[in-house]
Design an enzyme around this catalytic site. Structure first.
Site, PDB file in Angstrom:
ATOM      1  N   ASP A   8       0.799  -1.242   0.000  1.00 31.60           N
ATOM      2  CA  ASP A   8       0.000   0.000   0.000  1.00 31.60           C
ATOM      3  C   ASP A   8       0.827   1.285   0.000  1.00 31.60           C
ATOM      4  O   ASP A   8       0.544   2.221   0.766  1.00 31.60           O
ATOM      5  CB  ASP A   8      -0.939   0.014   1.202  1.00 31.60           C
ATOM      6  CG  ASP A   8      -1.960  -1.113   1.159  1.00 31.60           C
ATOM      7  OD1 ASP A   8      -1.908  -1.941   0.234  1.00 31.60           O
ATOM      8  OD2 ASP A   8      -2.813  -1.164   2.066  1.00 31.60           O
ATOM      9  N   ASP A  46      -4.686  -0.697  -1.797  1.00 31.62           N
ATOM     10  CA  ASP A  46      -6.025  -0.439  -1.280  1.00 31.62           C
ATOM     11  C   ASP A  46      -6.852   0.122  -2.442  1.00 31.62           C
ATOM     12  O   ASP A  46      -6.422   1.090  -3.096  1.00 31.62           O
ATOM     13  CB  ASP A  46      -5.936   0.591  -0.142  1.00 31.62           C
ATOM     14  CG  ASP A  46      -6.525   0.072   1.156  1.00 31.62           C
ATOM     15  OD1 ASP A  46      -6.691  -1.151   1.283  1.00 31.62           O
ATOM     16  OD2 ASP A  46      -6.807   0.889   2.037  1.00 31.62           O
ATOM     17  N   HIS A  48     -10.717   0.906  -2.823  1.00 36.27           N
ATOM     18  CA  HIS A  48     -12.078   0.929  -2.290  1.00 36.27           C
ATOM     19  C   HIS A  48     -13.075   1.557  -3.269  1.00 36.27           C
ATOM     20  O   HIS A  48     -12.769   2.579  -3.899  1.00 36.27           O
ATOM     21  CB  HIS A  48     -12.127   1.748  -0.992  1.00 36.27           C
ATOM     22  CG  HIS A  48     -11.313   1.182   0.119  1.00 36.27           C
ATOM     23  ND1 HIS A  48     -11.424  -0.128   0.550  1.00 36.27           N
ATOM     24  CD2 HIS A  48     -10.372   1.755   0.923  1.00 36.27           C
ATOM     25  CE1 HIS A  48     -10.594  -0.335   1.564  1.00 36.27           C
ATOM     26  NE2 HIS A  48      -9.942   0.790   1.810  1.00 36.27           N
ATOM     27  N   HIS A  80     -10.562   7.177   1.543  1.00 38.86           N
ATOM     28  CA  HIS A  80      -9.184   7.043   1.070  1.00 38.86           C
ATOM     29  C   HIS A  80      -9.096   5.953   0.009  1.00 38.86           C
ATOM     30  O   HIS A  80      -9.910   5.036  -0.014  1.00 38.86           O
ATOM     31  CB  HIS A  80      -8.239   6.711   2.235  1.00 38.86           C
ATOM     32  CG  HIS A  80      -8.522   5.372   2.864  1.00 38.86           C
ATOM     33  ND1 HIS A  80      -9.529   5.193   3.798  1.00 38.86           N
ATOM     34  CD2 HIS A  80      -7.957   4.143   2.682  1.00 38.86           C
ATOM     35  CE1 HIS A  80      -9.556   3.924   4.176  1.00 38.86           C
ATOM     36  NE2 HIS A  80      -8.616   3.260   3.506  1.00 38.86           N
ATOM     37  N   LYS A 105      -7.084  -4.782  -2.954  1.00 39.63           N
ATOM     38  CA  LYS A 105      -7.811  -5.263  -1.787  1.00 39.63           C
ATOM     39  C   LYS A 105      -8.792  -4.207  -1.306  1.00 39.63           C
ATOM     40  O   LYS A 105      -8.685  -3.036  -1.676  1.00 39.63           O
ATOM     41  CB  LYS A 105      -6.857  -5.649  -0.667  1.00 39.63           C
ATOM     42  CG  LYS A 105      -5.975  -4.519  -0.153  1.00 39.63           C
ATOM     43  CD  LYS A 105      -4.911  -5.052   0.787  1.00 39.63           C
ATOM     44  CE  LYS A 105      -4.052  -3.964   1.396  1.00 39.63           C
ATOM     45  NZ  LYS A 105      -4.791  -3.066   2.301  1.00 39.63           N
ATOM     46  N   CYS A 150      -2.016  -2.469   7.740  1.00 44.46           N
ATOM     47  CA  CYS A 150      -1.924  -3.343   6.566  1.00 44.46           C
ATOM     48  C   CYS A 150      -0.643  -4.179   6.531  1.00 44.46           C
ATOM     49  O   CYS A 150      -0.671  -5.330   6.090  1.00 44.46           O
ATOM     50  CB  CYS A 150      -2.079  -2.522   5.290  1.00 44.46           C
ATOM     51  SG  CYS A 150      -3.724  -1.770   5.180  1.00 44.46           S
TER      52      CYS A 150
END
Length: 233
Positions: A8, A46, A48, A80, A105, A150
């Protein structure tokens, strides 16, 4: 075989980002140097969707409040790493030419995913473990953000899945939402068999050999020559 997992390293987790990790950008030069020591490098990202369940804005609550979602504890974060935004991108200074594959993810809006291997409920996999096994990887080394979230959960899952797991402590930074969170994460990782090391363990180069001292000249021959000269005289 060993692999490096870059966790990340994204704009939203670096200074100026919506969920900035203090000094998060300082790990990038170390991560770039480490890549030169590995034949296989992967990254997690990340990723989302808007309105993700871990976002405080989704619930109309302030960031960092602790709640339960679907029966599981959840810290609510500022929005974020939203798919398709600049904040979700891996930072430009990170060398991406060596990265074999990026594993996204946190794509399910109903559940968070700190780990690069599995969702928080351990029901859905990102495919990272299968990819590593396909490449005969038995040891994984982690660098990235953040130590207490993470990185920690990725390391714990890696160890649980049977990989010998190492974390480069100086190539990670922590959120430290509560004082001491990073230190607690390190203790938890160690207790699970994760080895905490520094990048110097891989990057250090052998010390150059000291130049040889010139051999002492022997005076035996000279003394013998002088003796012969005296006889001749």
């Amino acid at each position: 075989m060993k692999a490096l997992i870059l966790v990340d390293i994204q704009y939203d987790f670096c200074p100026g980002g919506s969920l900035a990790v203090p000094e998060g950008d300082e790990i990038v030069p170390i991560a770039n140097r480490l890549q030169k020591k590995f034949d296989l490098i992967v990254a997690t990202q990340d990723w989302h969707p808007r309105g993700h369940g871990s976002f405080a804005s989704t619930h109309g609550k302030p960031p960092y409040e602790a709640v339960f979602i679907n029966g599981s504890p959840q810290t609510l974060w500022p929005d974020h790493c939203v798919q398709g935004t600049h904040g979700a991108e891996l930072v430009a200074p990170l060398d991406k030419t060596r990265i074999a594959r990026i594993f996204q993810k946190g794509t399910d809006p109903r559940i968070d995913s700190y780990s690069g291997f599995l969702d928080a409920d351990h029901k859905n996999s990102t495919g990272l473990a299968d990819f590593l096994r396909e490449h005969d990887v038995t040891r994984v080394y982690l660098a990235g953000l953040a130590t207490d979230y993470c990185v920690k959960y990725t390391a714990l899952d890696a160890a649980q899945l049977g990989f010998e797991t190492f974390v480069f402590l100086d190539a990670c930074r922590g959120v430290n939402l509560h004082p001491g969170d990073s230190e607690a994460a390190i203790r938890e990782m160690k207790a699970a068999g994760v080895k905490i090391i520094r990048s110097g363990a891989i990057l250090k180069t052998p010390k150059p050999r000291a130049p040889r001292k010139p051999a002492r000249k022997s005076h035996v021959r000279r003394r013998t020559t002088n003796a012969k000269e005296k006889k001749r005289g």
